[in-house]
Write an enzyme that holds these catalytic residues in place. Structure first.
Site, PDB file in Angstrom:
ATOM      1  N   ARG A 244      10.940 -15.309  10.359  1.00 18.94           N
ATOM      2  CA  ARG A 244       9.796 -14.929  11.202  1.00 18.94           C
ATOM      3  C   ARG A 244       9.439 -16.154  12.025  1.00 18.94           C
ATOM      4  NH1 ARG A 244       5.171 -16.632   9.201  1.00 18.94           N
ATOM      5  NH2 ARG A 244       5.189 -16.154   6.998  1.00 18.94           N
ATOM      6  N   HIS A 248       2.552 -15.191  10.031  1.00 16.21           N
ATOM      7  CA  HIS A 248       2.591 -13.936   9.261  1.00 16.21           C
ATOM      8  C   HIS A 248       1.838 -12.838  10.018  1.00 16.21           C
ATOM      9  CE1 HIS A 248       2.339 -11.161   5.923  1.00 16.21           C
ATOM     10  NE2 HIS A 248       1.028 -11.142   6.060  1.00 16.21           N
ATOM     11  N   TYR A 257       2.040 -24.501   5.859  1.00 23.05           N
ATOM     12  CA  TYR A 257       2.976 -24.360   4.739  1.00 23.05           C
ATOM     13  C   TYR A 257       4.454 -24.510   5.109  1.00 23.05           C
ATOM     14  CZ  TYR A 257       3.027 -19.545   6.547  1.00 23.05           C
ATOM     15  OH  TYR A 257       3.111 -18.437   7.357  1.00 23.05           O
TER      16      TYR A 257
HETATM   17  C1  LIG Z   1       0.398  -4.548  -3.032  1.00 24.52           C
HETATM   18  C2  LIG Z   1      -0.006  -5.638  -2.087  1.00 24.52           C
HETATM   19  N1  LIG Z   1      -0.211  -6.891  -2.551  1.00 24.52           N
HETATM   20  C3  LIG Z   1      -0.579  -7.883  -1.705  1.00 24.52           C
HETATM   21  C4  LIG Z   1      -0.752  -7.623  -0.362  1.00 24.52           C
HETATM   22  C5  LIG Z   1      -1.138  -8.739   0.602  1.00 24.52           C
HETATM   23  N2  LIG Z   1       0.012  -9.089   1.444  1.00 24.52           N
HETATM   24  C6  LIG Z   1       0.120  -8.674   2.709  1.00 24.52           C
HETATM   25  S1  LIG Z   1       1.549  -9.160   3.432  1.00 24.52           S
HETATM   26  C7  LIG Z   1       2.054  -9.957   2.032  1.00 24.52           C
HETATM   27  C8  LIG Z   1       3.375 -10.685   2.006  1.00 24.52           C
HETATM   28  C9  LIG Z   1       4.550  -9.784   2.132  1.00 24.52           C
HETATM   29  O1  LIG Z   1       5.717 -10.545   2.286  1.00 24.52           O
HETATM   30  P1  LIG Z   1       7.099  -9.868   2.555  1.00 24.52           P
HETATM   31  O2  LIG Z   1       7.290  -8.687   1.671  1.00 24.52           O
HETATM   32  O3  LIG Z   1       8.112 -10.928   2.514  1.00 24.52           O
HETATM   33  O4  LIG Z   1       6.959  -9.283   4.056  1.00 24.52           O
HETATM   34  P2  LIG Z   1       6.739 -10.058   5.427  1.00 24.52           P
HETATM   35  O5  LIG Z   1       5.257 -10.078   5.672  1.00 24.52           O
HETATM   36  O6  LIG Z   1       7.314 -11.418   5.293  1.00 24.52           O
HETATM   37  O7  LIG Z   1       7.410  -9.229   6.455  1.00 24.52           O
HETATM   38  C10 LIG Z   1       1.097  -9.845   1.030  1.00 24.52           C
HETATM   39  C11 LIG Z   1       1.212 -10.469  -0.288  1.00 24.52           C
HETATM   40  C12 LIG Z   1      -0.553  -6.295   0.085  1.00 24.52           C
HETATM   41  N3  LIG Z   1      -0.692  -5.948   1.370  1.00 24.52           N
HETATM   42  N4  LIG Z   1      -0.170  -5.327  -0.788  1.00 24.52           N
END
Ligand SMILES: Cc1ncc(C[n+]2csc(CCOP(=O)(O)OP(=O)(O)O)c2C)c(N)n1
Ligand SMILES: [Mg+2]
Length: 342
Positions: A244, A248, A257
């Protein structure tokens, strides 16, 4: 594990591979560029206070465009919040995507006939929905495949394991596309799991898998075509290794980070830059081609934004009405109260 790769970082073809037609090659680049432009525009609009929150796709366009290009209209996509390049190419109107990130309650869903599930924010939940949709297709005897996109972080959720296990046992026509963009918000993959690849996690469910350079659209297209064919007989897991390039979301500051040198290293692998170099070397790219894509995308964006900003946003009552087909009494009373104050 060996990674499928067709292009090196300079956009040179590696090995003896059957390249798609010139038209397909140009479409690949045009769609990635369109996605990048829409992403950039939405980001700026958020900074101007015209969007609520945006999850940028920049850097991850190759696997999304490649996936959408192998699909047929009857196939389904179960997306997360970072998959708008894929969903747009599968028919999701740009206007809906902008409305969604503006925080409008009517934005997330697709129009009738566009097989895209609502944007999922609950990490990994869309994978269960995808398995369910694929189960339904199989029961009905339909040919449709379901593709679901998720991140590296999602693979540590229980939903991931439940979805993969069920799909493998029932041999469902679903393709699980993991976009390993190296981070779950600020948590790097090395702190999320003790395996070298994410494919290791899928292997345990005994399903077909692919491990691909997610910034190499030719390799992604090859892998997705293979996955599409195999999905007729059961699930396929695809790990696309990518990055990415932006934050985020618009609420995040990646400087807190990750090192800038790391970002710079990945910028060298930008899927658009590599594909452009490849096209140029084949005589398929020039400045006029680039300008035509840019003009078309700008016009499309301006039109969608103007249309949205000309019409009033949904009201609070609209939001509540979306929750139930038939609202329970207490919710109905609130809707009536809000409508009375409109
Ligand atoms: C069940 C749940 N836990 C925590 C969150 C908070 N949260 C939003 S995005 C994220 C990280 C997700 O990372 P990844 O799966 O690698 O996807 P990316 O954002 O990198 O595309 C988190 C922990 C959430 N939305 N849903
Ligand atoms: Mg991630």
């Amino acid at each position: 594990m060996e990674m499928t790769k067709w292009l090196d970082e300079q956009g040179n073809l590696i090995g003896d591979v059957a390249v798609p037609s010139d038209d397909v090659l140009k479409t690949m680049y045009a769609e990635m560029k369109r996605g990048r432009m829409i992403d950039t525009k939405m980001f700026k609009m958020q900074r101007q206070g015209r969007m609520a929150l945006v999850a940028p796709v920049s850097g991850q366009e190759a696997i999304q465009v490649a996936s959408a290009l192998v699909l047929n209209k009857e196939d389904w996509i179960a997306p997360s919040y970072r998959d708008s390049v894929a969903t747009m190419l599968h028919g999701m109107p740009l206007e809906n995507i902008i409305r969604y990130f503006k925080g409008y309650s009517d934005g997330g869903g697709a129009p009738e006939g566009v097989n895209v599930l609502p944007v999922q924010i609950i990490i990994a939940a869309q994978m269960l929905h995808a398995t369910g949709v694929a189960f339904a297709s199989k029961i009905k005897g339909e040919q449709a495949r379901t593709v679901t996109f998720f991140g590296d972080g999602a693979t540590s959720q229980g939903d991931f394991h439940e979805a993969l296990n069920f799909a493998a046992v029932y041999k469902l026509p679903v393709i699980f596309v993991c976009q390993n963009n190296q981070y779950a918000i600020s948590t790097p993959v090395s702190k999320q799991m003790n395996t070298e690849t994410i494919v290791e996690r899928a292997k345990a469910y005994n399903m077909a898998y692919e491990y691909v350079d997610g910034n190499d659209i030719l390799a992604c297209y090859d892998v997705m075509k293979r996955a599409y064919d195999k999905a007729q007989d059961g699930p396929v897991f695809v790990e696309a290794v990518t990055y990415r390039l932006g934050p985020h979301t618009t609420s995040d500051d990646p400087k807190k980070y990750r090192e800038q040198t790391e970002e710079q290293q990945w910028q060298q692998k930008d899927p658009l830059v590599r594909m452009r170099a490849f096209l140029e070397a084949r005589g398929l790219w020039d400045a006029a081609f680039e300008r035509a894509i840019e003009d078309r995308a700008s016009e499309e964006i301006e039109e969608a934004v103007a249309k949205i900003e000309e019409t009033p946003p949904p009201t609070l009552a609209d939001m509540l009405e979306k929750v139930y087909e038939t609202p329970p009494t207490l919710i109905q009373e609130q809707i009536d109260g809000l409508r009375g104050n409109e």
